[in-house]
Design a protein around this motif. Structure first.
Motif, PDB file in Angstrom:
ATOM      1  N   ARG A  22       0.819  -1.331  -0.069  1.00 48.68           N
ATOM      2  CA  ARG A  22      -0.373   0.280  -0.451  1.00 48.68           C
ATOM      3  C   ARG A  22       0.345   1.055  -0.023  1.00 48.68           C
ATOM      4  NH1 ARG A  22      -2.506  -2.207   3.884  1.00 48.68           N
ATOM      5  NH2 ARG A  22      -2.218  -1.767   5.445  1.00 48.68           N
ATOM      6  N   ARG A  23       1.793   1.364   0.892  1.00 51.51           N
ATOM      7  CA  ARG A  23       3.126   2.632   1.276  1.00 51.51           C
ATOM      8  C   ARG A  23       3.704   2.801  -0.208  1.00 51.51           C
ATOM      9  NH1 ARG A  23       2.816   0.196   6.567  1.00 51.51           N
ATOM     10  NH2 ARG A  23       4.805  -0.821   5.896  1.00 51.51           N
ATOM     11  N   LEU A  24       4.370   1.339  -0.990  1.00 54.93           N
ATOM     12  CA  LEU A  24       5.035   1.495  -2.338  1.00 54.93           C
ATOM     13  C   LEU A  24       4.095   2.324  -3.403  1.00 54.93           C
ATOM     14  CD1 LEU A  24       7.170  -1.768  -1.788  1.00 54.93           C
ATOM     15  CD2 LEU A  24       8.478   1.016  -1.481  1.00 54.93           C
ATOM     16  N   VAL A  25       3.023   1.800  -3.304  1.00 57.87           N
ATOM     17  CA  VAL A  25       2.259   2.209  -4.574  1.00 57.87           C
ATOM     18  C   VAL A  25       1.525   3.565  -4.558  1.00 57.87           C
ATOM     19  CG1 VAL A  25      -0.618   1.758  -5.954  1.00 57.87           C
ATOM     20  CG2 VAL A  25       1.522  -0.165  -4.583  1.00 57.87           C
ATOM     21  N   ASN A  26       1.531   3.511  -3.010  1.00 62.21           N
ATOM     22  CA  ASN A  26       0.371   5.270  -2.724  1.00 62.21           C
ATOM     23  C   ASN A  26       2.345   6.674  -3.408  1.00 62.21           C
ATOM     24  OD1 ASN A  26      -1.087   6.738  -2.049  1.00 62.21           O
ATOM     25  ND2 ASN A  26       0.251   7.077  -0.211  1.00 62.21           N
ATOM     26  N   GLU A  27       3.436   5.558  -3.100  1.00 56.56           N
ATOM     27  CA  GLU A  27       3.855   6.972  -3.131  1.00 56.56           C
ATOM     28  C   GLU A  27       4.653   6.599  -4.332  1.00 56.56           C
ATOM     29  OE1 GLU A  27       8.090   5.281  -0.828  1.00 56.56           O
ATOM     30  OE2 GLU A  27       6.610   5.892   0.640  1.00 56.56           O
ATOM     31  N   VAL A  28       4.252   5.908  -5.194  1.00 58.29           N
ATOM     32  CA  VAL A  28       5.291   5.528  -6.614  1.00 58.29           C
ATOM     33  C   VAL A  28       3.442   6.629  -7.225  1.00 58.29           C
ATOM     34  CG1 VAL A  28       4.434   4.352  -8.608  1.00 58.29           C
ATOM     35  CG2 VAL A  28       5.780   3.330  -6.943  1.00 58.29           C
ATOM     36  N   LEU A  29       2.335   5.970  -7.577  1.00 57.16           N
ATOM     37  CA  LEU A  29       1.237   7.080  -7.444  1.00 57.16           C
ATOM     38  C   LEU A  29       1.802   8.633  -7.086  1.00 57.16           C
ATOM     39  CD1 LEU A  29      -1.517   4.760  -7.335  1.00 57.16           C
ATOM     40  CD2 LEU A  29      -0.202   5.246  -9.543  1.00 57.16           C
ATOM     41  N   SER A  30       1.910   9.286  -6.386  1.00 59.87           N
ATOM     42  CA  SER A  30       2.644  10.361  -5.590  1.00 59.87           C
ATOM     43  C   SER A  30       3.270  10.540  -6.521  1.00 59.87           C
ATOM     44  CB  SER A  30       2.186  10.446  -4.300  1.00 59.87           C
ATOM     45  OG  SER A  30       1.057  10.453  -4.016  1.00 59.87           O
ATOM     46  N   THR A  31       3.979  10.002  -7.011  1.00 57.08           N
ATOM     47  CA  THR A  31       5.731  10.606  -7.617  1.00 57.08           C
ATOM     48  C   THR A  31       5.083  10.828  -8.357  1.00 57.08           C
ATOM     49  OG1 THR A  31       6.997   9.342  -5.662  1.00 57.08           O
ATOM     50  CG2 THR A  31       7.589   9.773  -8.706  1.00 57.08           C
ATOM     51  N   TRP A  32       3.808  10.108  -9.494  1.00 58.67           N
ATOM     52  CA  TRP A  32       3.424  10.484 -10.778  1.00 58.67           C
ATOM     53  C   TRP A  32       2.962  11.807 -10.914  1.00 58.67           C
ATOM     54  CZ3 TRP A  32       3.478   4.003 -12.160  1.00 58.67           C
ATOM     55  CH2 TRP A  32       4.176   3.889 -12.132  1.00 58.67           C
ATOM     56  N   GLY A  33       1.768  11.928  -9.842  1.00 57.54           N
ATOM     57  CA  GLY A  33       1.089  12.869 -10.073  1.00 57.54           C
ATOM     58  C   GLY A  33      -0.658  12.432 -10.090  1.00 57.54           C
ATOM     59  N   ARG A  34      -0.865  10.543  -9.864  1.00 58.56           N
ATOM     60  CA  ARG A  34      -1.438  10.361  -9.711  1.00 58.56           C
ATOM     61  C   ARG A  34      -2.283   9.806  -8.360  1.00 58.56           C
ATOM     62  NH1 ARG A  34      -2.349   7.993 -15.337  1.00 58.56           N
ATOM     63  NH2 ARG A  34      -4.564   7.343 -14.655  1.00 58.56           N
ATOM     64  N   GLU A  35      -2.355  11.200  -7.843  1.00 54.63           N
ATOM     65  CA  GLU A  35      -2.704  10.941  -6.324  1.00 54.63           C
ATOM     66  C   GLU A  35      -4.551  10.496  -6.388  1.00 54.63           C
ATOM     67  OE1 GLU A  35      -1.443  13.476  -7.634  1.00 54.63           O
ATOM     68  OE2 GLU A  35       0.536  13.722  -5.995  1.00 54.63           O
ATOM     69  N   GLU A  36      -4.597  10.779  -7.651  1.00 55.69           N
ATOM     70  CA  GLU A  36      -6.569  10.855  -7.893  1.00 55.69           C
ATOM     71  C   GLU A  36      -6.734   9.960  -7.379  1.00 55.69           C
ATOM     72  OE1 GLU A  36      -5.226  10.845 -11.799  1.00 55.69           O
ATOM     73  OE2 GLU A  36      -4.224  12.322 -10.010  1.00 55.69           O
ATOM     74  N   ASP A  37      -5.796   8.784  -8.356  1.00 58.96           N
ATOM     75  CA  ASP A  37      -5.823   7.055  -8.165  1.00 58.96           C
ATOM     76  C   ASP A  37      -5.551   6.739  -7.357  1.00 58.96           C
ATOM     77  OD1 ASP A  37      -6.631   6.687 -11.258  1.00 58.96           O
ATOM     78  OD2 ASP A  37      -4.899   7.336 -12.024  1.00 58.96           O
ATOM     79  N   ALA A  38      -4.854   7.059  -6.543  1.00 61.48           N
ATOM     80  CA  ALA A  38      -4.163   6.505  -4.449  1.00 61.48           C
ATOM     81  C   ALA A  38      -5.027   5.527  -3.991  1.00 61.48           C
ATOM     82  CB  ALA A  38      -2.997   7.227  -4.037  1.00 61.48           C
ATOM     83  N   GLU A  39      -5.906   6.452  -3.989  1.00 63.10           N
ATOM     84  CA  GLU A  39      -6.819   5.792  -2.707  1.00 63.10           C
ATOM     85  C   GLU A  39      -7.236   4.120  -3.298  1.00 63.10           C
ATOM     86  OE1 GLU A  39     -11.125   6.269   0.117  1.00 63.10           O
ATOM     87  OE2 GLU A  39     -10.087   7.859  -1.634  1.00 63.10           O
ATOM     88  N   VAL A  40      -8.131   4.058  -4.724  1.00 63.38           N
ATOM     89  CA  VAL A  40      -8.406   3.037  -5.205  1.00 63.38           C
ATOM     90  C   VAL A  40      -7.136   2.316  -4.863  1.00 63.38           C
ATOM     91  CG1 VAL A  40      -9.756   2.049  -7.489  1.00 63.38           C
ATOM     92  CG2 VAL A  40     -10.375   3.651  -5.427  1.00 63.38           C
ATOM     93  N   ALA A  41      -6.446   2.478  -5.533  1.00 59.17           N
ATOM     94  CA  ALA A  41      -4.793   1.616  -5.933  1.00 59.17           C
ATOM     95  C   ALA A  41      -4.758   0.944  -4.635  1.00 59.17           C
ATOM     96  CB  ALA A  41      -3.982   1.927  -6.586  1.00 59.17           C
ATOM     97  N   ARG A  42      -5.216   1.866  -3.586  1.00 60.82           N
ATOM     98  CA  ARG A  42      -4.090   1.276  -2.660  1.00 60.82           C
ATOM     99  C   ARG A  42      -5.476   0.344  -1.656  1.00 60.82           C
ATOM    100  NH1 ARG A  42      -3.833   6.955  -0.699  1.00 60.82           N
ATOM    101  NH2 ARG A  42      -5.596   6.505   0.546  1.00 60.82           N
ATOM    102  N   LEU A  43      -6.286   0.348  -1.522  1.00 63.59           N
ATOM    103  CA  LEU A  43      -7.053  -0.998  -1.607  1.00 63.59           C
ATOM    104  C   LEU A  43      -7.150  -2.053  -1.841  1.00 63.59           C
ATOM    105  CD1 LEU A  43     -10.468  -1.874   0.194  1.00 63.59           C
ATOM    106  CD2 LEU A  43     -12.016  -0.023  -1.223  1.00 63.59           C
ATOM    107  N   LEU A  44      -7.535  -1.755  -3.336  1.00 68.35           N
ATOM    108  CA  LEU A  44      -6.845  -2.541  -4.485  1.00 68.35           C
ATOM    109  C   LEU A  44      -5.918  -3.710  -3.868  1.00 68.35           C
ATOM    110  CD1 LEU A  44      -8.834  -1.567  -7.993  1.00 68.35           C
ATOM    111  CD2 LEU A  44      -9.815  -3.175  -5.979  1.00 68.35           C
ATOM    112  N   VAL A  45      -4.910  -3.234  -3.882  1.00 70.76           N
ATOM    113  CA  VAL A  45      -3.503  -3.675  -4.056  1.00 70.76           C
ATOM    114  C   VAL A  45      -3.711  -4.236  -2.499  1.00 70.76           C
ATOM    115  CG1 VAL A  45      -1.906  -1.567  -2.528  1.00 70.76           C
ATOM    116  CG2 VAL A  45      -0.929  -4.142  -4.619  1.00 70.76           C
ATOM    117  N   SER A  46      -4.036  -4.015  -1.561  1.00 67.69           N
ATOM    118  CA  SER A  46      -4.274  -4.402  -0.486  1.00 67.69           C
ATOM    119  C   SER A  46      -4.518  -5.683  -0.350  1.00 67.69           C
ATOM    120  CB  SER A  46      -4.768  -3.442   0.744  1.00 67.69           C
ATOM    121  OG  SER A  46      -4.595  -4.284   1.956  1.00 67.69           O
TER     122      SER A  46
END
Length: 103
Positions: A22-46
């Motif tokens: 969750r933390r790594l996916v969040n960091e990657v998406l934030s770095t890429w400017g994709r914060e809007e995708d981070a919440e759903v991505a964290r849930l699904l990867v978890s």
């Protein structure tokens, strides 16, 4: 974003894997400017990483790959197993087993 951005990381298949993923996916998406995708991505990867840790019989590490294109983010989790996930029927009173339905 003309080309896809890709990140991949390996994690030990243990109880801490889902939180770390969750933390790594969040960091990657934030770095890429994709914060809007981070919440759903964290849930699904978890959910997917938790299932991989829970059901795999392999000692191999988990592989998590994040690919961002202009209109989508794809996250893949590999666990070294040749067995595919099974979507079980879900009842209203089930306390677990909802992860694959979310995905």
């Amino acid at each position: 974003m003309a080309e896809a951005l890709t990140a991949r990381f390996d994690l030990p298949a243990n109880a801490r894997a889902a939180g770390r993923a969750r933390r790594l996916v969040n960091e990657v998406l934030s770095t890429w400017g994709r914060e809007e995708d981070a919440e759903v991505a964290r849930l699904l990867v978890s959910e997917v990483v938790t299932n991989a840790v829970r059901y795999t019989r392999s000692d191999d590490p988990l592989h998590v790959q994040v690919v961002a294109q202009k209109d989508r983010v794809r996250i893949a989790v590999g666990d070294g197993s040749t067995t595919h996930p099974v979507l079980r029927p879900m009842r209203d009173d089930d306390e677990s087993g909802r992860g694959m339905h979310l995905v």
